[in-house]
Design a protein around this motif. Structure first.
Motif, PDB file in Angstrom:
ATOM      1  N   TRP A  51       0.590  -1.141   0.189  1.00  0.00           N
ATOM      2  CA  TRP A  51       0.119  -0.489  -0.116  1.00  0.00           C
ATOM      3  C   TRP A  51       0.423   1.510  -0.116  1.00  0.00           C
ATOM      4  O   TRP A  51       1.962   1.194   0.383  1.00  0.00           O
ATOM      5  N   ASP A  52       0.198   2.396  -0.080  1.00  0.00           N
ATOM      6  CA  ASP A  52       1.131   3.488  -0.531  1.00  0.00           C
ATOM      7  C   ASP A  52       0.663   4.524   1.318  1.00  0.00           C
ATOM      8  O   ASP A  52       0.834   5.736   1.322  1.00  0.00           O
ATOM      9  N   ARG A 110       4.816  -0.093  -0.400  1.00  0.00           N
ATOM     10  CA  ARG A 110       4.573  -0.904  -1.442  1.00  0.00           C
ATOM     11  C   ARG A 110       6.402  -0.585  -2.302  1.00  0.00           C
ATOM     12  O   ARG A 110       6.545  -1.911  -2.810  1.00  0.00           O
TER      13      ARG A 110
END
Length: 301
Positions: A51-52, A110
């Motif tokens: 995820w970011d 990520r």
């Protein structure tokens, strides 16, 4: 009144059911964008999704018999290890038998790099873009969808399925199958009895070996690239573009050899076939050897 004597037993069973219930997980730790994360789980399931966020989060269920779980380390190096209560090592036969399955749902940045060790826990990795990935598994299947400069996956009986892109990939199994439709410049594929179905390239270097598993390989060779393939009894089918530029050496002791590049030759006496030819300008080098497996070298449509 007859039922009164069973009441203490029922109360114990109810209490025991609560005591042996799995424990929900909700752990978080700050992380650098390129954090290295090590994950160990003996049995259950491991799901990793990128995820970011500059954070590592662990959800899921901690199995009964496991020690309390924590995310340990610094923002650059983090560790998540499921261990049996009273045991320090991540893999201990006596302690691990007492644990029930643990399900880990992990989010990582990520660009994180991963090192994952599992025994009978299926593993899936999605969304990594930029970090290295190393996986060791015994019987759990491994599925990875990522863009990584370096991928290494070693299993005994678990299948390995990779999609995305890996500049360098090393995939090894004993009886598990290998499915890798997007291999990059360098690849090393090994299996004993599992099937290999792979494609990609252009390959600067590709090494492939199998004992009894069949092979289907499709792709192209980079300029001056090399390819080495050997098989004992597994059938091998190779597909290259018509524009292939490489010397080609192929031989089989007792299998059937057919090629769209050049004409195989058979000895006057005894079994087997050989092929020595040059495709295009002959810039690369391809060597394929089988013992009893059939060999097909085809031009892509």
């Amino acid at each position: 009144m007859k039922n009164a004597r069973y009441l203490p037993l029922l109360l114990c069973l109810c209490w025991g059911g609560q005591a042996f219930a799995d424990t929900p997980l909700d752990l978080s730790h700050p992380a650098a964008p390129t954090v290295h994360v090590e994950i160990n789980n003996v049995k259950g399931k491991v799901t990793i999704i990128a995820w970011d966020r500059n954070e590592v989060h662990v959800g899921g269920l901690l199995g009964d018999g496991a020690a309390p779980l924590s995310i340990e380390g610094s923002e650059n190096n983090l560790s998540i290890k499921v261990q049996a209560q009273g045991h320090n090592g991540w893999f201990n036969w006596s302690g691990d038998k007492a644990m029930s399955d643990t399900e880990l749902n992990i989010n990582v940045p990520r660009a994180a790099s991963l090192k994952v060790n599992v025994v009978s826990a299926p593993l899936s990795v999605d969304g990594i873009d930029g970090g290295d990935i190393a996986v060791n598994s015994v019987s759990g299947r491994v599925r990875i969808d990522a863009r990584t400069p370096m991928l290494e996956a070693v299993t005994v009986s678990g299948n390995v399925a990779f999609s995305g892109h890996a500049k360098q990939a090393k995939l090894q199994t004993v009886s598990g199958d290998i499915l890798a439709p997007s291999l990059g410049q360098n690849a090393d594929l090994q299996t004993v009895s599992g099937h290999i179905q792979a494609s990609g390239g252009p390959w600067a270097q590709l090494n492939l070996s199998t004992v009894s598993g069949d092979v289907q390989l499709t792709g192209e060779l980079a300029p001056s690239g090399t390819m080495s393939i050997d098989s004992m009894s597994g059938d091998v089918q190779l597909q290259f573009p018509a524009s292939l530029s490489s010397s080609v050496h192929a031989s089989t002791f007792s299998g059937d050899l057919r090629s769209d590049f050049g004409t195989p030759k058979q000895p006057e006496h005894g079994p087997g076939s050989t092929l020595d030819t040059v495709a295009g300008n002959g810039n690369g080098k391809i060597s394929v050897e089988t013992f009893s497996g059939d060999l097909r070298i085809r031009k892509q449509d």
